[in-house]
Design a protein around this motif. Structure first.
Motif, PDB file in Angstrom:
ATOM      1  N   VAL A   1      26.591  -2.552  35.395  1.00 30.78           N
ATOM      2  CA  VAL A   1      26.376  -1.220  35.965  1.00 30.78           C
ATOM      3  C   VAL A   1      27.597  -0.382  35.597  1.00 30.78           C
ATOM      4  N   VAL A   2      27.381   0.672  34.829  1.00 26.38           N
ATOM      5  CA  VAL A   2      28.483   1.552  34.451  1.00 26.38           C
ATOM      6  C   VAL A   2      28.990   2.266  35.704  1.00 26.38           C
ATOM      7  N   ASN A   3      30.257   2.611  35.710  1.00 21.46           N
ATOM      8  CA  ASN A   3      30.791   3.336  36.863  1.00 21.46           C
ATOM      9  C   ASN A   3      30.378   4.804  36.752  1.00 21.46           C
ATOM     10  N   TYR A   4      29.117   5.052  37.084  1.00 26.20           N
ATOM     11  CA  TYR A   4      28.579   6.410  36.961  1.00 26.20           C
ATOM     12  C   TYR A   4      29.192   7.360  37.984  1.00 26.20           C
ATOM     13  N   THR A   5      29.679   6.804  39.104  1.00 25.39           N
ATOM     14  CA  THR A   5      30.363   7.632  40.101  1.00 25.39           C
ATOM     15  C   THR A   5      31.641   8.209  39.511  1.00 25.39           C
ATOM     16  N   ALA A   6      32.411   7.364  38.817  1.00 25.74           N
ATOM     17  CA  ALA A   6      33.633   7.825  38.153  1.00 25.74           C
ATOM     18  C   ALA A   6      33.292   8.831  37.058  1.00 25.74           C
ATOM     19  N   PHE A   7      32.224   8.562  36.333  1.00 25.00           N
ATOM     20  CA  PHE A   7      31.812   9.478  35.269  1.00 25.00           C
ATOM     21  C   PHE A   7      31.488  10.861  35.836  1.00 25.00           C
ATOM     22  N   LYS A   8      30.745  10.870  36.935  1.00 27.81           N
ATOM     23  CA  LYS A   8      30.364  12.142  37.550  1.00 27.81           C
ATOM     24  C   LYS A   8      31.597  12.897  38.066  1.00 27.81           C
ATOM     25  N   ALA A   9      32.652  12.142  38.382  1.00 32.92           N
ATOM     26  CA  ALA A   9      33.886  12.757  38.879  1.00 32.92           C
ATOM     27  C   ALA A   9      34.822  13.172  37.738  1.00 32.92           C
ATOM     28  N   GLY A  10      34.367  12.992  36.505  1.00 32.93           N
ATOM     29  CA  GLY A  10      35.161  13.421  35.357  1.00 32.93           C
ATOM     30  C   GLY A  10      36.122  12.390  34.805  1.00 32.93           C
ATOM     31  N   GLU A  11      36.027  11.145  35.285  1.00 33.21           N
ATOM     32  CA  GLU A  11      36.955  10.088  34.831  1.00 33.21           C
ATOM     33  C   GLU A  11      36.407   9.381  33.593  1.00 33.21           C
ATOM     34  N   GLU A  12      36.275  10.121  32.515  1.00 34.10           N
ATOM     35  CA  GLU A  12      35.674   9.584  31.301  1.00 34.10           C
ATOM     36  C   GLU A  12      36.513   8.475  30.678  1.00 34.10           C
TER      37      GLU A  12
ATOM     38  N   ILE B   1      22.424  12.582  29.507  1.00 32.74           N
ATOM     39  CA  ILE B   1      22.650  12.722  28.069  1.00 32.74           C
ATOM     40  C   ILE B   1      24.112  12.423  27.734  1.00 32.74           C
ATOM     41  N   ALA B   2      25.018  12.977  28.536  1.00 35.71           N
ATOM     42  CA  ALA B   2      26.449  12.811  28.270  1.00 35.71           C
ATOM     43  C   ALA B   2      26.891  11.358  28.422  1.00 35.71           C
TER      44      ALA B   2
END
Length: 247
Positions: free
Chosen positions: A101-112, A148-149
């Motif tokens: 499971v990718v850390n989509y929460t971090a992704f949504k918070a801009g932690e690319e 998409i991103a």
């Protein structure tokens, strides 16, 4: 078309989630594994603590069914070290596919940067051990733009860091099936979501997980271009019936 070779027959409920005792839940897992062997599905997808058990059953049956398991499931918010530790144990236990499971929460918070590092290092571990790696992005938690991103991010990490021979071994996967949505919205694969994922992640393969309820829907997903379908009702789909399960 041998639809069974697209199906990852899935049982991921804990005893508590299923409202069962531990022995009863183990028996359900045993039944799902045995069915996958009998039906010759592509893979059986189970919790990490059942991997060795499943592998033992499959080897004893001289079956070619693969064993898959989930890592950092279902939230994806654990540290990189924890993800790697859990994956390493699954590899030792005999897993063929590792669905992170990718850390989509971090992704949504801009932690690319954090997400990229996890995708790189976890994929590296899986691929160097000859495993198929899948990244669950949890599309129900994402806007179309985020979907998409995030798919594109995974694609870029893999293409930039691994030779082309490995690209077909890293999937982008739609859903855990455990995300809680509002207002009855779907929490699994949708046609719209899968189309966006396919376009954004190509040439990486895509797995449609959850939401595929019958044979016609499965065929539609395959015709769109998915290479795997995750479902708790694999036999019903293969038999042309409507799935009754929740995934």
């Amino acid at each position: 078309m041998d639809i069974k070779q697209y199906l990852d027959s899935t049982y991921l409920k804990t005893a508590e989630q299923a409202g069962l005792s531990q022995p009863e839940n183990l028996e359900v897992a045993r039944t799902v594994i045995a069915e996958a062997i009998t039906q010759n599905f592509k893979l059986v997808m189970i919790r990490p603590d059942r991997v060795a058990f499943a592998k033992e059953m499959i080897v004893a049956a001289q079956s070619e069914v693969l064993v898959g398991t989930v890592i950092d499931f279902p939230e994806g918010t654990e540290s990189l070290a924890k993800k790697l530790e859990e994956a390493q144990q699954a590899i030792a236990d005999g897993a063929d596919d590792l669905d992170f499971v990718v850390n989509y929460t971090a992704f949504k918070a801009g932690e690319e940067a954090l997400v990229k590092d996890q995708v790189l290092q976890c994929s590296q571990l899986g691929l160097k051990n000859g495993k198929t790696v899948k990244w669950i992005i949890e599309i129900a938690a994402l806007t179309n733009k985020e979907m998409i991103a995030l798919s594109s991010l995974i694609r870029e990490v893999i293409i930039q860091n691994f030779e082309e021979q490995y690209w077909q071994k890293v999937f982008v996967k739609s859903s855990t099936g455990f995300y809680k949505t509002q207002d009855g919205k779907p929490n699994g694969a949708t046609v719209e979501g899968i189309k966006l994922m396919l376009e954004a992640s190509a040439p990486l393969p895509v797995k449609a997980a959850g939401g595929v309820r019958n044979y016609d829907e499965a065929v539609q997903m395959i015709q769109l271009g998915v290479k795997r379908i995750g479902t708790s009702s694999a036999k019903a789909i293969a038999d042309g019936k409507i799935a009754e399960g929740g995934y």
